[in-house]
Design a protein around this motif. Sequence first.
Motif, PDB file in Angstrom:
ATOM      1  N   GLU A  96       0.822  -1.201   0.000  1.00  0.00           N
ATOM      2  CA  GLU A  96       0.000   0.000   0.000  1.00  0.00           C
ATOM      3  C   GLU A  96       0.861   1.258   0.000  1.00  0.00           C
ATOM      4  O   GLU A  96       0.642   2.168   0.779  1.00  0.00           O
ATOM      5  CB  GLU A  96      -0.922   0.005   1.217  1.00  0.00           C
ATOM      6  N   GLU A  97       1.832   1.298  -0.868  1.00  0.00           N
ATOM      7  CA  GLU A  97       2.727   2.447  -0.933  1.00  0.00           C
ATOM      8  C   GLU A  97       2.040   3.574  -1.687  1.00  0.00           C
ATOM      9  O   GLU A  97       2.169   3.715  -2.894  1.00  0.00           O
ATOM     10  CB  GLU A  97       4.045   2.049  -1.588  1.00  0.00           C
ATOM     11  N   LEU A  98       1.284   4.365  -0.951  1.00  0.00           N
ATOM     12  CA  LEU A  98       0.563   5.485  -1.532  1.00  0.00           C
ATOM     13  C   LEU A  98       1.360   6.766  -1.348  1.00  0.00           C
ATOM     14  O   LEU A  98       2.110   6.913  -0.384  1.00  0.00           O
ATOM     15  CB  LEU A  98      -0.804   5.635  -0.851  1.00  0.00           C
ATOM     16  N   THR A  99       1.148   7.684  -2.259  1.00  0.00           N
ATOM     17  CA  THR A  99       1.791   8.983  -2.098  1.00  0.00           C
ATOM     18  C   THR A  99       1.100   9.726  -0.955  1.00  0.00           C
ATOM     19  O   THR A  99       0.011   9.352  -0.516  1.00  0.00           O
ATOM     20  CB  THR A  99       1.658   9.822  -3.381  1.00  0.00           C
ATOM     21  N   LEU A 100       1.733  10.776  -0.492  1.00  0.00           N
ATOM     22  CA  LEU A 100       1.136  11.592   0.561  1.00  0.00           C
ATOM     23  C   LEU A 100      -0.225  12.113   0.120  1.00  0.00           C
ATOM     24  O   LEU A 100      -1.193  12.091   0.882  1.00  0.00           O
ATOM     25  CB  LEU A 100       2.062  12.748   0.933  1.00  0.00           C
ATOM     26  N   GLU A 101      -0.309  12.560  -1.116  1.00  0.00           N
ATOM     27  CA  GLU A 101      -1.575  13.078  -1.644  1.00  0.00           C
ATOM     28  C   GLU A 101      -2.662  12.010  -1.620  1.00  0.00           C
ATOM     29  O   GLU A 101      -3.810  12.277  -1.237  1.00  0.00           O
ATOM     30  CB  GLU A 101      -1.377  13.585  -3.071  1.00  0.00           C
ATOM     31  N   GLU A 102      -2.312  10.778  -1.992  1.00  0.00           N
ATOM     32  CA  GLU A 102      -3.290   9.684  -1.980  1.00  0.00           C
ATOM     33  C   GLU A 102      -3.728   9.337  -0.561  1.00  0.00           C
ATOM     34  O   GLU A 102      -4.912   9.073  -0.314  1.00  0.00           O
ATOM     35  CB  GLU A 102      -2.698   8.449  -2.664  1.00  0.00           C
ATOM     36  N   ARG A 103      -2.790   9.344   0.378  1.00  0.00           N
ATOM     37  CA  ARG A 103      -3.139   9.044   1.773  1.00  0.00           C
ATOM     38  C   ARG A 103      -4.047  10.118   2.343  1.00  0.00           C
ATOM     39  O   ARG A 103      -5.030   9.810   3.025  1.00  0.00           O
ATOM     40  CB  ARG A 103      -1.874   8.898   2.615  1.00  0.00           C
ATOM     41  N   VAL A 104      -3.738  11.390   2.066  1.00  0.00           N
ATOM     42  CA  VAL A 104      -4.568  12.492   2.562  1.00  0.00           C
ATOM     43  C   VAL A 104      -5.949  12.418   1.930  1.00  0.00           C
ATOM     44  O   VAL A 104      -6.965  12.613   2.607  1.00  0.00           O
ATOM     45  CB  VAL A 104      -3.890  13.852   2.278  1.00  0.00           C
ATOM     46  N   ARG A 105      -6.025  12.129   0.633  1.00  0.00           N
ATOM     47  CA  ARG A 105      -7.314  12.024  -0.062  1.00  0.00           C
ATOM     48  C   ARG A 105      -8.178  10.929   0.568  1.00  0.00           C
ATOM     49  O   ARG A 105      -9.380  11.109   0.742  1.00  0.00           O
ATOM     50  CB  ARG A 105      -7.095  11.755  -1.550  1.00  0.00           C
ATOM     51  N   LYS A 106      -7.580   9.785   0.926  1.00  0.00           N
ATOM     52  CA  LYS A 106      -8.336   8.713   1.568  1.00  0.00           C
ATOM     53  C   LYS A 106      -8.924   9.180   2.893  1.00  0.00           C
ATOM     54  O   LYS A 106     -10.072   8.883   3.215  1.00  0.00           O
ATOM     55  CB  LYS A 106      -7.442   7.481   1.797  1.00  0.00           C
TER      56      LYS A 106
END
Length: 81
Positions: free
Chosen positions: A43-53
């Motif tokens: 689940e290596e998400l970018t910071l933007e993807e983690r914040v969006r979730k």
Amino acid sequence: MSLYIRDAKVNELADELMHRLGTKTKTEAVRVALENELKRSGEELTLEERVRKIQDRVASRMGPHPVEFDEKAYMDEMWDD
């Protein structure tokens, strides 16, 4: 197939994990730990993807957006006598 642990520290960690997880064997505890680590590392998400979730999860709990709030009118109203 058996799991042989030759390192004392690894054996100690596996034993502690077995007790914490309540598994019957160290092998089962190691399996759970490895599955969790593989899931986590996949689940290596970018910071933007983690914040969006997080934003999406919060938005779903809040429901529909309320009517736009006019803060200036609200502040002006406090000064009217």
